[in-house]
Design an enzyme around this catalytic site. Sequence first.
Site, PDB file in Angstrom:
ATOM      1  N   LYS A   1       0.864  -1.181   0.000  1.00 10.14           N
ATOM      2  CA  LYS A   1       0.000   0.000   0.000  1.00 10.14           C
ATOM      3  C   LYS A   1       0.898   1.228   0.000  1.00 10.14           C
ATOM      4  CE  LYS A   1      -3.155   2.784   2.635  1.00 10.14           C
ATOM      5  NZ  LYS A   1      -3.421   3.227   4.018  1.00 10.14           N
TER       6      LYS A   1
ATOM      7  N   GLY B   1     -10.924   8.329   7.242  1.00 10.51           N
ATOM      8  CA  GLY B   1     -12.109   9.141   7.502  1.00 10.51           C
ATOM      9  C   GLY B   1     -13.243   8.415   8.189  1.00 10.51           C
TER      10      GLY B   1
END
Length: 264
Positions: free
Chosen positions: A106, A194
């Site tokens: 990632k 988030g």
Amino acid sequence: MSIVRSDKPFVLAGRTYQSRLLVGTGKYRDMEETRLAIEASGAEIVTFAVRRTNLGQIEGEPNLLEVLSPDRYTFLPNTAGCYDAIEAVRTCRLARELLDGHNLVKLEVLADQKTLFPNVIETLKAAETLVKEGFDVMVYTSDDPIIARQLAEIGCIAVMPLAGLIGSGLGICNPYNLQIILEEAKIPVLVDAGVGTASDATIAMELGCDAVLMNSAIAHAQQPIMMAEAMNHAIVAGRLAYLAGRMPKKLYASASSPLDGLIK
């Protein structure tokens, strides 16, 4: 016009996954809580910061590989803490070395410590280099549809736009940009950052995201293990709702029961 959606398997780097929830390993009280929360989440993919995680290179400290088995989980090493392309590429090479040739990574290249927004210019540079070197790159990015498209064209296997600031718990701040990314996407789209609670995860899945990655929402919950289980259910519910197709919104009421044949 009604749209009939068919379920598609969640595939990354040629491997199919049943769970559409990816989880991080940071911010827990200890390794045991980490293990229990990840088990409760049902996740099959676990991400960790290469530069902050002991994979056996530091003797005498807790080793992640002794808590989470590579036979059970797919490891997703990430470049958290990197602020330029050179640093991020070097970190991915280190992960490949520590994990015996592991190519799935990632990529995240941050712009500053205050916002942890992605530096998209450095991200694009790093992605291009890593793809050329044979890495399977899942990439943290902004919710800019053009940048997402460019990352896909470079050869990234998944784009991971932020829904809100990392660790903020603000939820899905800009669903409209996510919708545009999803409409154009030819590779998996995962919300990254988030999410604060189960309803946020459900909304992301209802939009049509392929999966959601989270860490703080679980680790910072008052009861992380319980929240991990809640997130598991939220992801499933959101995916099913997306496939089912919600009813259209109307300004005025519409009676549930038929009006003909009323008893007088």
